[in-house]
Design a protein around this motif. Structure first.
Motif: not given
Length: 371
Positions: A116, A118, A220, A247-252, A255
């Motif tokens: 995973t 970021e 991802t 897998t690339v997680t979403n950023h706050d 995008s």
């Protein structure tokens, strides 16, 4: 039995490379480590058998001449075809000698791990040390499968051939058949003193660390292949491959849109009217941004070269910032008087419907909502 070409999804005129590529693609999809389902397991066996036949020029030629029956694939009782007849009378190896003994050394299976990341790791790439639970070479016997100081012994039953022969009476008279030796399992040798550490397998289960440099631009679902980093084969056989699924997680805040980064900048009404200079934090540090006077909600400010490094290439994408003008909702008496005076001076037209259009900012907003 299904047609081997249909199983691999290739035409009968397919080249050896096309057959190999089709097999590798299906094997990665159906391998038990990746897809443990029973249906996938059965398809994996069919795909492997089809590749074994079609990747061998001689077997492929026999298959093309006789169809499935050339290898006993027909469902009829008795002899399924010429392949069954030859195997019955002369053994799977062809001829009374039964072919060569099996090798204990086999290629290890491929392995799949997931990592995973970021979004910031995707900009320039990242380094990861991955823990993999897999088969490694036995340090005690170094893959020989024997206790130190001992070695395999030639099988007394088959005399090292890996096959035993016997005469049987048939419709064609007395014929000699050949079958794998039950004592040595077709290896031609036995191990009287197997290694106590690996139980005579030449490998043991262990955790090891694999260093991986992940390139920039990954997304991802992408799988990276590390040849020779999978599990070691039986008896110290060559390693399989290791596949790393990303897998690339979403950023706050940010995008992704291809190699570009998207963000939203909230601008106060006075700054939107008068313009302003500000500093924003991008994924790789602060960057100066000029908000021009008269900017509108939906306008997009572009900062060149502050996006993502592409997977294949060096030219980074851009950082695109969509402007959102914030209208104040609470005004004191003096602020309200100023706004009313401003409205009277500018003589702004009354609110009215305008022609509908899907602006750039609306597209960005929809992407943020769906992402």
């Amino acid at each position: 039995m299904a047609d081997h070409y249909e199983v691999l999804g290739v035409s009968r005129e397919a080249t050896t490379d096309e057959i190999k590529k089709a097999y590798r693609r299906l094997a990665r999809e159906l391998h038990p480590d990746v897809n443990p389902g029973e249906e996938a397991s059965e398809r994996f066996k069919l795909v492997t058998h089809a590749y074994d036949v079609l990747s061998n020029p001689d077997q492929r030629a026999r298959y093309d001449m006789g169809g499935d029956n050339a290898f006993g694939g027909g469902g009829a009782a008795g002899f399924g075809g010429f392949g069954d007849i030859f195997e019955t009378f002369f053994g799977a190896g062809g001829g009374a000698r039964g072919g060569r003994p099996r090798s204990r050394r086999e290629r290890g299976q491929d392995a799949l791990v997931r990592v995973t990341l970021e979004l910031g790791d995707v900009v320039f790439g990242a380094h990861r040390d991955i823990e993999v639970d897999t088969a490694v070479l036995c340090e005690t016997c170094e893959g020989s499968c024997c206790q130190p100081g001992t070695q395999p012994v030639r099988c007394d039953i088959c005399q090292g051939s890996g096959h035993v022969q016997r005469q049987v009476r048939s419709l064609l008279g007395n014929v000699v058949t050949s079958a794998p030796c039950n004592i040595c399992q077709g290896y031609g040798t036995t191990i009287p003193y197997p290694c106590g550490t690996c139980q005579g397998q030449g490998r043991v289960r262990a955790r090891r660390t694999v260093s991986l440099d992940i390139p920039g631009g990954v997304e991802t679902g992408l799988r990276l292949q590390l040849p020779g980093s999978g599990e070691v084969g039986p008896a110290g056989g060559p390693n399989g491959d290791l596949y790393v699924e990303v897998t690339v997680t979403n950023h706050d805040v940010f995008s992704r849109d291809g190699d570009d980064l998207l963000a939203t900048l909230e601008v106060s009404m006075p700054d939107a009217i008068l313009g302003a200079n500000t500093t924003i934090e991008s994924l790789d540090g602060p960057v100066d941004l000029e908000v021009r006077a008269g900017v509108q909600s939906g306008d997009v400010l572009t900062i060149k070269g502050r996006g993502i490094t592409p997977l294949r290439g060096t030219q980074r994408g851009d950082l695109r910032v969509g402007v959102h003008v914030v209208t104040p909702t609470r005004l004191d008496h003096k602020e309200r008087a100023l706004i009313e005076d401003f409205a009277a001076r500018t003589k702004a037209p009354a609110p009215r419907l305008a022609e509908f259009h899907q602006g750039l900012f609306a597209k960005l907003r929809d992407r943020f909502r769906n992402g």
